[in-house]
Design an enzyme around this catalytic site. Sequence first.
Site, PDB file in Angstrom:
ATOM      1  N   CYS A 155       0.823  -1.207   0.000  1.00 15.01           N
ATOM      2  CA  CYS A 155       0.000   0.000   0.000  1.00 15.01           C
ATOM      3  C   CYS A 155       0.865   1.269   0.000  1.00 15.01           C
ATOM      4  O   CYS A 155       2.083   1.223   0.110  1.00 15.01           O
ATOM      5  CB  CYS A 155      -0.907  -0.007   1.220  1.00 15.01           C
ATOM      6  SG  CYS A 155       0.005   0.107   2.779  1.00 15.01           S
ATOM      7  N   ALA A 215       3.074   1.672   2.996  1.00 14.90           N
ATOM      8  CA  ALA A 215       4.270   0.826   2.911  1.00 14.90           C
ATOM      9  C   ALA A 215       5.356   1.533   2.103  1.00 14.90           C
ATOM     10  O   ALA A 215       6.540   1.494   2.456  1.00 14.90           O
ATOM     11  CB  ALA A 215       3.935  -0.518   2.279  1.00 14.90           C
ATOM     12  N   HIS A 239       5.903   6.535  -2.238  1.00 13.92           N
ATOM     13  CA  HIS A 239       7.239   7.052  -2.557  1.00 13.92           C
ATOM     14  C   HIS A 239       7.125   8.536  -2.882  1.00 13.92           C
ATOM     15  O   HIS A 239       7.909   9.359  -2.415  1.00 13.92           O
ATOM     16  CB  HIS A 239       7.827   6.370  -3.795  1.00 13.92           C
ATOM     17  CG  HIS A 239       7.944   4.888  -3.687  1.00 13.92           C
ATOM     18  ND1 HIS A 239       7.771   4.060  -4.762  1.00 13.92           N
ATOM     19  CD2 HIS A 239       8.224   4.087  -2.638  1.00 13.92           C
ATOM     20  CE1 HIS A 239       7.938   2.796  -4.376  1.00 13.92           C
ATOM     21  NE2 HIS A 239       8.216   2.794  -3.095  1.00 13.92           N
ATOM     22  N   ARG A 248      11.264  -5.028   6.414  1.00 11.18           N
ATOM     23  CA  ARG A 248      12.327  -4.689   5.460  1.00 11.18           C
ATOM     24  C   ARG A 248      13.723  -4.718   6.078  1.00 11.18           C
ATOM     25  O   ARG A 248      14.720  -4.705   5.375  1.00 11.18           O
ATOM     26  CB  ARG A 248      12.023  -3.317   4.860  1.00 11.18           C
ATOM     27  CG  ARG A 248      12.873  -2.953   3.632  1.00 11.18           C
ATOM     28  CD  ARG A 248      12.055  -2.125   2.725  1.00 11.18           C
ATOM     29  NE  ARG A 248      12.745  -1.362   1.715  1.00 11.18           N
ATOM     30  CZ  ARG A 248      13.178  -0.121   1.892  1.00 11.18           C
ATOM     31  NH1 ARG A 248      13.075   0.470   3.062  1.00 11.18           N
ATOM     32  NH2 ARG A 248      13.714   0.539   0.882  1.00 11.18           N
TER      33      ARG A 248
HETATM   34 FE1  CFM Z   1      13.222   0.502  -5.344  1.00 11.60          FE
HETATM   35 FE2  CFM Z   1      12.629  -1.864  -5.529  1.00 11.60          FE
HETATM   36 FE3  CFM Z   1      11.200  -0.131  -4.032  1.00 11.60          FE
HETATM   37 FE4  CFM Z   1      13.750  -0.827  -3.321  1.00 11.60          FE
HETATM   38 FE5  CFM Z   1      12.743  -2.775  -1.678  1.00 11.60          FE
HETATM   39 FE6  CFM Z   1      11.670  -3.799  -3.908  1.00 11.60          FE
HETATM   40 FE7  CFM Z   1      10.226  -2.108  -2.441  1.00 11.60          FE
HETATM   41 MO1  CFM Z   1      10.798  -4.470  -1.559  1.00 11.60          MO
HETATM   42  S1  CFM Z   1      14.568  -1.208  -5.200  1.00 11.60           S
HETATM   43  S2  CFM Z   1      12.729   1.023  -3.281  1.00 11.60           S
HETATM   44  S3  CFM Z   1      14.600  -1.635  -1.504  1.00 11.60           S
HETATM   45  S4  CFM Z   1      11.371  -0.333  -6.127  1.00 11.60           S
HETATM   46  S5  CFM Z   1      12.836  -4.712  -2.415  1.00 11.60           S
HETATM   47  S6  CFM Z   1      12.300  -3.883  -6.095  1.00 11.60           S
HETATM   48  S7  CFM Z   1       9.636  -3.857  -3.397  1.00 11.60           S
HETATM   49  S8  CFM Z   1      11.043  -2.445  -0.555  1.00 11.60           S
HETATM   50  S9  CFM Z   1       9.334  -0.180  -2.878  1.00 11.60           S
HETATM   51  C1  HCA Z   2       6.974  -3.242   1.016  1.00 14.77           C
HETATM   52  C2  HCA Z   2       8.306  -3.707   1.538  1.00 14.77           C
HETATM   53  C3  HCA Z   2       8.806  -4.941   0.865  1.00 14.77           C
HETATM   54  C4  HCA Z   2       7.930  -6.137   1.185  1.00 14.77           C
HETATM   55  C5  HCA Z   2       8.501  -7.419   0.744  1.00 14.77           C
HETATM   56  C6  HCA Z   2       7.527  -8.569   0.591  1.00 14.77           C
HETATM   57  C7  HCA Z   2      10.261  -5.198   1.317  1.00 14.77           C
HETATM   58  O1  HCA Z   2       6.832  -3.027  -0.178  1.00 14.77           O
HETATM   59  O2  HCA Z   2       6.063  -3.095   1.796  1.00 14.77           O
HETATM   60  O3  HCA Z   2       6.398  -8.486   1.088  1.00 14.77           O
HETATM   61  O4  HCA Z   2       7.893  -9.541  -0.010  1.00 14.77           O
HETATM   62  O5  HCA Z   2      11.135  -5.184   0.505  1.00 14.77           O
HETATM   63  O6  HCA Z   2      10.439  -5.427   2.501  1.00 14.77           O
HETATM   64  O7  HCA Z   2       8.820  -4.742  -0.527  1.00 14.77           O
END
Ligand code: CFM
Ligand code: HCA
Length: 529
Positions: free
Chosen positions: A51, A54, A183, A85
């Site tokens: 969401c 998150a 973001h 995370r």
């Molecule tokens: Fe960029 Fe990602 Fe994301 Fe990320 Fe992450 Fe991710 Fe994420 Mo999980 S590089 S910031 S550190 S888009 S692993 S592929 S899904 S938290 S919002």
């Molecule tokens: C997020 C964080 C997450 C979750 C990972 C998952 C992460 O998007 O809320 O549920 O597999 O990297 O910790 O992407």
Amino acid sequence: MSVAEKVLDQYSSRVYKNRKTHIVEINNNENENQIAANVRTIPGIMTQRGCCYAGCKGVVLGPIKDALQIVHGPIGCSYYAWGTRRHKGKNAEGVDNYLQYSFSTDMQEPDVVFGGEKKLKKAIDEAMELFHPSTIMICSTCPVGLIGDDIHAVAKWAEEKHNIKCIAFSCEGYKGVSQSAGHHIANNQLMKFIIGEGDRKIESKFSVNILGEYNIGGDGWETERILKRIGYEVVSVFTGDSSIEDLKNAHQANLSLVQCHRSINYIAEMIETKYGVPWMKVNFIGVKGTIETLRNIAKYFDNEELTKRTEEVIADELEKIIDDIEYYKTKLKGKTAALYVGGSRSHHYQTLLHDFGVSTVLAGYEFAHRDEYEGREILPFVKEDADSKNIESISVEPDPEKYHLYLQKEVLEKLRDEKLLSYYGGMAKEMEAGTYMVDDLNHFETEEFLKLLKPDIFFSGIKDKFVAQKSGILSRQLHSYDYSGPYSGFRGAVNFARDITMGIYTPAWSFIKAPWKTAPILTGTLGGE
Ligand code: CFM
Ligand code: HCA
């Protein structure tokens, strides 16, 4: 019937029509790889997306160690964003570190009925009394938006009462279609209230920000180690192991390096527009990716000494890992992978897999926009190039929602001819024809694609990895690396190869049998009665 058709064919016509636009069989003709992305998931579909909250609190703000972050909402939301995370941050002299804490207003039914602002103020008073932070961030979750608590007014109240910086983020989970909205909200507030506030003296003429690097598994530390070895000064990292003090000074760097474009492009563009700091897309995942990135950065600074030092460091780092790389290549060459992660890793990790001869059969994103799939042309270093090439009219749209460059057709062609345009993103153009690109891959499709494509490894997340693992396919988590890492840079590549080699060759696989290998797939009665 193609693999995609076999999966889609099982849907009702309404779902079929929708999901068809999110599943693309890669075609050699680049223009045909168009995909629907960043749109609502059909209700009822078992999506793996997260969401808005998150994306804001969990992803972008979470790793800032010295901001005390209070989640205004039910306790579950706070607990989720704290534990999943695994933010890594080192203690530093004079810098607070709240990463191990989970602060929440623990919203209950009476707060929903009578309003939660009083409770939020009490939480801030308590936090001040116990921890004396200099910055507090307030993040709201779904119920707060529904009942209308004014967290921005509370933040103003806190600033006056306690003489601190207090920033509110209206990042209720239901906003937008995924983490991506969060973001954006986090980026806007950081830009408005933090970036530009610092006046630290920057010593080096080769100073950089690393944007979109969250230090998962220690990746940021590894990237910083390499950059510092070459002689760069790292002014700030957004936001892995970061402090408010560093973030405040981001506008003073010479260049911003963007690792995860999806989560931070807004800040990269806003710093460029407001302070004239250009940005460059980088990729520190994969040996080839890292080398190319280091050379591109050196090229930007265009300094003989720096270029020489870059090559020396590359040669030295390579020498230290080359034997391991060659060994793991013998173990991994010819294997196939499917990747399904958030908004950038499904592309970046294909670079690393290539280093070891592993090819990709399917790659998808939870919440990427079309840029990440199809790519877009970008004009790096707008001002400098425009001046030196006498290009008269370039208009850059500063609104981060529509950040395309609006160029006159002839200007665009001229830039293309002179190779001044570079390409950002575009996972499609690096994938082989006949492989699949899937947006918002859901639970059902995961199972079906895995059955049909039979990859050796499925790179995915916490929720979806076990479905694959129980069906007998190795699954490595690319979000927090199953608590291993770092995977970035030169040393990271070796860690990554070691982890997947151990996974593939573990004898444990001989003890597991997928349910459909022992049970008949079709059941029914034969004969008359
Ligand atoms: Fe960029 Fe990602 Fe994301 Fe990320 Fe992450 Fe991710 Fe994420 Mo999980 S590089 S910031 S550190 S888009 S692993 S592929 S899904 S938290 S919002
Ligand atoms: C997020 C964080 C997450 C979750 C990972 C998952 C992460 O998007 O809320 O549920 O597999 O990297 O910790 O992407």
